[in-house]
Structures are given as structure tokens and as C-alpha cells.
Design an enzyme around this catalytic site. Sequence first.
Site, short mmCIF file in Angstrom:
data_model
loop_
_atom_site.label_atom_id
_atom_site.label_comp_id
_atom_site.label_asym_id
_atom_site.label_seq_id
_atom_site.Cartn_x
_atom_site.Cartn_y
_atom_site.Cartn_z
N HIS A 1 0.82 -1.23 0.00
CA HIS A 1 0.00 0.00 0.00
C HIS A 1 0.85 1.27 0.00
O HIS A 1 0.29 2.37 -0.10
CB HIS A 1 -1.02 -0.02 1.14
CG HIS A 1 -0.53 0.38 2.48
ND1 HIS A 1 -0.09 -0.53 3.42
CD2 HIS A 1 -0.43 1.58 3.07
CE1 HIS A 1 0.25 0.12 4.52
NE2 HIS A 1 0.06 1.40 4.34
N GLN B 1 0.44 5.91 11.49
CA GLN B 1 0.58 6.41 10.12
C GLN B 1 2.02 6.86 9.87
O GLN B 1 2.59 7.63 10.66
CB GLN B 1 -0.39 7.55 9.87
CG GLN B 1 -1.73 7.08 9.30
CD GLN B 1 -2.43 6.04 10.15
OE1 GLN B 1 -2.53 6.20 11.35
NE2 GLN B 1 -2.92 4.98 9.54
N GLY B 2 2.57 6.37 8.76
CA GLY B 2 3.96 6.69 8.43
C GLY B 2 4.93 5.58 8.83
O GLY B 2 6.09 5.59 8.41
N ASP B 3 4.47 4.67 9.66
CA ASP B 3 5.29 3.49 9.98
C ASP B 3 5.06 2.37 8.98
O ASP B 3 5.82 1.40 8.94
CB ASP B 3 4.96 2.97 11.39
CG ASP B 3 5.39 3.92 12.47
OD1 ASP B 3 6.47 4.52 12.35
OD2 ASP B 3 4.64 4.07 13.46
N SER B 4 4.02 2.49 8.18
CA SER B 4 3.67 1.47 7.20
C SER B 4 4.87 1.04 6.38
O SER B 4 5.69 1.87 5.99
CB SER B 4 2.62 2.00 6.23
OG SER B 4 1.36 1.76 6.75
N ASP C 1 0.03 -7.47 1.59
CA ASP C 1 0.53 -6.10 1.69
C ASP C 1 2.06 -6.08 1.80
O ASP C 1 2.61 -5.78 2.85
CB ASP C 1 -0.13 -5.39 2.88
CG ASP C 1 0.02 -3.88 2.83
OD1 ASP C 1 0.51 -3.37 1.81
OD2 ASP C 1 -0.35 -3.23 3.82
N1 ARG Z 1 -1.43 2.22 7.17
C1 ARG Z 1 -0.60 3.00 8.02
C2 ARG Z 1 0.48 3.74 7.23
O1 ARG Z 1 0.34 3.93 6.06
C3 ARG Z 1 -0.03 2.21 9.16
C4 ARG Z 1 -1.04 2.00 10.18
C5 ARG Z 1 -0.59 1.16 11.31
N2 ARG Z 1 -1.60 1.30 12.29
C6 ARG Z 1 -1.59 0.71 13.47
N3 ARG Z 1 -2.51 1.02 14.32
N4 ARG Z 1 -0.68 -0.19 13.79
O2 ARG Z 1 1.40 4.29 7.79
#
Ligand code: ARG
Length: 265
Positions: free
Chosen positions: A75, A209-212, A120
Site C-alpha cells: 500500500h 501512520q507513516g510506519d507502514s 501487503d
Molecule cells: N497504514 C498505516 C500507514 O500507512 C499504518 C497503520 C498502522 N496502524 C496501526 N494502528 N498499527 O502508515
Amino acid sequence: MARWRRILGGAAAALTVAAMGTLMQSSPAAAAPDGPDMVVGGTTATQGEFPFMVRLSMGCGGALYSPTLVLTAAHCVNGTGTNTSITATVGVVDLNSTSKVTRRSNYVYRAPGYNGNGKDWALIRLSSPVTGLATLPIARTTAYDSGTFTIAGWGAATEGGGQQRYLRKATVPFVSDATCNSSSMYAGQIIASNEICAGYAAGGVDTCQGDSGGPMFRRDAANAWIQVGIVSWGDGCARPNKPGVYTQVSYFAATIASAASSLGG
Ligand code: ARG
């Protein structure tokens, strides 16, 4: 907000995060590295502690699979093919450090069949190898898909918060598929075969967000780091009964390895 990744399918979400990161990194160095609740609920990593950690310019994390390949989340990328638009920053915990090393991408391989629901993972090939940095081997069996995991990244330190200049880390316990899919948690939304959950029922510690795309990892039988997960999604960040959801690397290990060799290592 909660299910945004699956709804947006990734590219738009990653761009939003990238924009946040750009704003954060272009503002003057403020912010002392450490705080009590900053990943969410973590602390600042020390220089060299996780040499395989990668920051990607679209606002995601990654891990060095090899000197030329970064394993990240599907993603975080737009598809498979030639791609020279991504900058990978390696070798530093401080993204503003003058000793940071950067590489441009030259190709992206996104998991075949990726449609925003599971699968993913993606590989980003760098234009030239990085040197002197340990890579992070992936788990090839389910042997390490339990226990206590380390998470790390430059993502938000609180839900809705800004991207971080300094790499942050935390540890989270494994949550079984049965528990994670129970009515009080994700009520059947977890793809048990290829996603793995981690976090505390009470919340408080999580990726955000941003750790993805960044790795979730632990020690193997030889006490070496091994990657068991890729930061994928969650309902908010660090909320009670909403563990982080990670790509289960062991399930895809053979496919990742063959894709990596097709990309030249
Ligand atoms: N989708 C998020 C990103 O793009 C990561 C989300 C992780 N969320 C969590 N609650 N562990 O950074």
C-alpha cells in the site's frame, strides 16, 4: 479514518503521509528526541541499533532485505514496474543527519494480486547497493510468529500526530488470530492466513501512520533479528482492543525470495 487503508487502497493514503512528512522535515529542527508517549508508546532508537531500517520518501518505512532491495508494504507503492521516484534514506536514526545515506529507486515490485486487502508487501530496488549496513532476514517458517516483537519507524507518535525526525521503537506482544478476530477486536476482518496482529489489549503501544512498510521483528534462535511482519494497518493507533495488523512475512517468504532473486538479489 479507521479503515482508510483498505478503502483508499494505499496510494492516496501514502501521499497524504508523504505530504505530512515533507512538512515536518522542512520545518526547522525543533522537538527534543524523547518523550514519554512517543512509533506510539515507544522511545528513541539509538544510532546503529536497527541498521536495516529504511525511511522512504513517500512517507513509509521499510527494511533492507539485501543491499539493493527494500521490503515494504504494497500500500506504500503504486504498482509494479520501473520507478525512479522513490528516495530511500538509510544509515541514520536522525533523518536530518548530515551522515545520512540516500539511494534512488529504479524498480518497484508490488505483490501480485494486491487489491488493498492482504498481500501487503512490495520490494523496492535501489539504483546502487548500500554498504556497511546489516540486512534483516525474513522469517521463512511460522516458528517466530509469536512472542514479543520490536516495531520501529518515523511515523506518528500519537494518533493523528506528525511524522518524526528521529527513529522510534517499541515492543508489542503477539495477538493470536482468534483473539484479533474476536468481536471485541477486529470481528473477522483479519485475514488469518496472511496477517498477524500485535499489541496490548489496553492499547498504548503501536505503530501508526507513516510506519507502514516498516518491519516488525524479533530475535531468532541464534539471537539475530528476524523479520516477522510488515506494518500494514490498524483502527486508529494504540487504541484499546485494536492491535496493529501486520503482513505475516512467513506466509509470503518463498514468494518474496523468488521475487527478490528475479530482481537481481
Ligand atoms: N497504514 C498505516 C500507514 O500507512 C499504518 C497503520 C498502522 N496502524 C496501526 N494502528 N498499527 O502508515
